[in-house]
Every structure is written in C-alpha cells, then in structure tokens.
Design an enzyme around this catalytic site. Structure first.
Site, PDB file in Angstrom:
ATOM      1  N   HIS A  45       0.859  -1.184   0.000  1.00  0.00           N
ATOM      2  CA  HIS A  45       0.000   0.000   0.000  1.00  0.00           C
ATOM      3  C   HIS A  45       0.894   1.233   0.000  1.00  0.00           C
ATOM      4  O   HIS A  45       2.097   1.134   0.272  1.00  0.00           O
ATOM      5  CB  HIS A  45      -0.925   0.026   1.230  1.00  0.00           C
ATOM      6  N   HIS A 132       5.638   5.955  -1.167  1.00  0.00           N
ATOM      7  CA  HIS A 132       6.438   4.745  -1.306  1.00  0.00           C
ATOM      8  C   HIS A 132       5.601   3.522  -0.952  1.00  0.00           C
ATOM      9  O   HIS A 132       4.641   3.616  -0.202  1.00  0.00           O
ATOM     10  CB  HIS A 132       7.672   4.804  -0.407  1.00  0.00           C
TER      11      HIS A 132
END
Length: 197
Positions: A45, A132
């Site tokens: 995620h 990220h």
C-alpha cells in the site's frame, strides 16, 4: 506480542497492480540480493495519512474519518513507480515509488488533510508526503535511489485501512472512495505550493 490497532489512509492497489509491483520487487531482489524480510504483495500500500496506533479500534474516530473522506474531491491520475530506495531508520525499509511526487498526488494528499482537519480527525502532522510502497524490512544496508522497471499505477480511489497488529495480523478496508475527473488540477502557479503547504 502486543496487540495494536492502526488506522491510516492509503492508496490500495488492485490484484493486477500488486502483481506488477511484486515483479518490480523480484527484479530488485534478484539484482541486488539483499538480506532482510520481504513483504508479501498482499500487504502493499502507499500511505497518505497516518491516524495513529491504539489499544482498541476507536470506533468514533473511524466514523469521523469515514465522513471526512467522503467529502474529498480529486481527479484520477497515473502514478509512475520507477525507482527503489530506502530510509535510514532502524528497520532500513526498502521501497518502490515515484522519483518525484506528482501534482495530482499532492492535490489528493492536501485535500484529504484539509478534510481531516475540518472533521477534527487527529493525524500525524509531522509526516510529510513521501510516496512509497515498502517491499523489504530489516535490510542490512541502505539503498541509494535505484531505477526499476516502470510500473504505471492508474490511481482511481483511496481507502481507510484498519491494520490489526498482533498474533493474528491483518488489514481490513473500512471504506474506499473513488477519484473522478470532476475536479480539475490547480493551475501551474498554484501547484508550486502543494508540496510544502
């Protein structure tokens, strides 16, 4: 093991995108052969805003977060995942992400932040947008910015995630909200302030 309930908003990839991100992580693994603990693609995620860790899921807070998210208006966009790198914190996590946060991603981050403030939802104000997807934890070395095969992520929604950490760790999606084309990006001169605002 201590049981913790965590709440955060994130971009949540679909199965096809998880496979592509997993392939990019495998490329990194085969090329550099780092030591550490690889994260399964089912856990991938990209965090937008972190709402905190709790001993028990705060239902009232989660409800306010759901209401706040429902007010967010932001356009769909493509997010190029083209680079790997790492952070220098204790667990030295390696990640996949864009080389630069795009204007539409910044716009979504800011719109969600404003909605949380308007609905009195506490969030970690110290965390800046640092897009990220973590793929490795407890690495033994820091990774300098490294190109990876391009993965183009079509972002069309965001989600509120309840992460239960403990003996039976799991993610649960509390809500998802679609992005649409009905909110035009701000003009170029307005975009300049999105990163630091």
């Amino acid at each position: 093991m201590t049981e913790v309930d965590r709440l955060f908003f994130a971009l949540w990839p679909d199965e096809a995108m998880r496979e592509q991100l997993g392939a990019a992580a495998t490329h990194l693994r085969q090329k550099l052969r780092p030591e550490g603990r690889w994260i399964g693609p089912h856990r991938y995620h990209l965090t937008l805003h972190f709402l905190g860790d709790y001993e028990k899921l705060p239902e009232a807070l989660a409800q306010r977060a759901l209401e706040a998210a429902a007010t967010v208006r932001s356009p769909r966009f493509d997010l190029p995942i083209e680079q790997a790198g790492s952070y220098r914190n204790r667990s030295i996590p390696w990640w996949l992400g864009p080389s630069q946060p795009s204007a539409p991603l910044k716009q979504l981050w800011r719109a969600l932040r404003d909605a949380l403030q308007a609905h009195s939802v506490p969030y970690d104000t110290k965390l800046r947008l640092s897009p990220h997807v973590t793929v490795l934890r407890d690495a033994t070395q820091v990774l300098a910015p490294t190109p990876v095969p391009l993965v183009n992520w079509p972002v069309d929604s965001f989600a509120l995630i309840h992460s239960h950490l403990g003996v039976d760790s799991q993610y649960r999606i509390l809500g998802t909200w679609p992005l649409s084309g009905d909110s035009a990006p701000p003009p170029p001169d307005a975009q300049l302030g999105l990163w630091d605002a």
